[in-house]
Scaffold this active site. Sequence first.
Site, PDB file in Angstrom:
ATOM      1  N   PRO A  24      40.769 -47.941   2.581  1.00 41.01           N
ATOM      2  CA  PRO A  24      40.154 -46.500   2.959  1.00 41.01           C
ATOM      3  C   PRO A  24      39.868 -46.899   4.281  1.00 41.01           C
ATOM      4  O   PRO A  24      39.069 -47.552   4.219  1.00 41.01           O
ATOM      5  CB  PRO A  24      40.118 -45.985   1.963  1.00 41.01           C
ATOM      6  CG  PRO A  24      39.293 -46.332   0.792  1.00 41.01           C
ATOM      7  CD  PRO A  24      39.755 -47.748   1.268  1.00 41.01           C
ATOM      8  N   LYS A  25      40.877 -46.271   5.326  1.00 35.43           N
ATOM      9  CA  LYS A  25      40.083 -45.678   6.047  1.00 35.43           C
ATOM     10  C   LYS A  25      39.532 -44.912   6.811  1.00 35.43           C
ATOM     11  O   LYS A  25      40.369 -44.040   6.979  1.00 35.43           O
ATOM     12  CB  LYS A  25      41.462 -46.265   7.224  1.00 35.43           C
ATOM     13  CG  LYS A  25      40.985 -46.625   8.627  1.00 35.43           C
ATOM     14  CD  LYS A  25      41.205 -46.696   9.972  1.00 35.43           C
ATOM     15  CE  LYS A  25      41.035 -46.972  11.415  1.00 35.43           C
ATOM     16  NZ  LYS A  25      39.712 -46.207  11.662  1.00 35.43           N
ATOM     17  N   PHE A  26      38.373 -44.965   6.674  1.00 34.64           N
ATOM     18  CA  PHE A  26      37.109 -43.006   6.819  1.00 34.64           C
ATOM     19  C   PHE A  26      37.156 -43.016   8.339  1.00 34.64           C
ATOM     20  O   PHE A  26      37.086 -43.786   9.042  1.00 34.64           O
ATOM     21  CB  PHE A  26      35.933 -43.891   6.343  1.00 34.64           C
ATOM     22  CG  PHE A  26      35.987 -44.104   5.081  1.00 34.64           C
ATOM     23  CD1 PHE A  26      36.087 -42.681   3.899  1.00 34.64           C
ATOM     24  CD2 PHE A  26      35.884 -45.645   4.301  1.00 34.64           C
ATOM     25  CE1 PHE A  26      36.580 -43.107   2.266  1.00 34.64           C
ATOM     26  CE2 PHE A  26      35.563 -45.297   3.214  1.00 34.64           C
ATOM     27  CZ  PHE A  26      35.938 -44.009   1.928  1.00 34.64           C
TER      28      PHE A  26
END
Length: 286
Positions: A24-26
């Site tokens: 996931p790209k936070f």
Amino acid sequence: MFIAPMLLETSKHAFDHADYIFEPKFDGFRAILSVKQGMTTIYTRHQTVVTERFSELLNGSISDDVILDGEIVCYDPETRNVDFELVMNRFSTKHPEKVKHKSRSLPCSFMAFDVLYYQGKDLRRLPLSERKTVLDNVLEDHDFIHQTPYVVGEGKKLFKTIQTANMEGICAKLFNSPYQSRRSPNWRKIINWKHTEIYLTGYLKTPAFGWLAAIKTNNRLKPVGIIEHGPSRTERQSFYQAAEPLVTDEDSKTVHLKPAIRAKVKFRNWTRKSMLRSPVFEEFIL
């Protein structure tokens, strides 16, 4: 010690591939966290030291003699969703007393996704798969420093999950890739863009470039930002030709138009003030 971060290229679509991991790209800001002789230093990707702005990241157990790459994020206390505006609020807070207060009321987390140096060894030439194994052993229990989760091979499935959760996007990383302090096709980002239709209600005068965007709400136009990216040279020329007879007034910086030109844009999300974050022109609506 600072190490310049490895940067991602952009892919338009999520994909599956057995040689890649997907994370996931936070929605925060990139940071390098270094612990040397018991002293923690936090750098931005441009080597600005921001250690004292995030005191909550300095407390608790973490292995000494280590350099981590990751993202500093902030969670909305009410929704528990990652909120970019809140982490920028923390980033801009510098006064020690205010930092102390916000570290309790609006704490940030460091989401580590790579380890570059550990116990006297530079790990950057190792494949990512081996660095991930080291990272598993580096991070001990800590309230605000965590390892970024990942899956192997199944990027499309993760991206659908990210879309459902309304998160920023995903990262795709070649599992045998070494760490390189430059932009590399071995690491890619796939953004969970939002899309909407807007009216182009004006433009900035040169030398700046920007088209004023508005949406219609309750039969009234509401400004939602400035489009600075996306159009080709041909599309810009077409816009200015169409805009010439639509001019209503102007000031020293801006020319205002009748709301007759419509376009589709993509953007990261809506800000708390209902503005488009990072809007990009896609096409005109004819």
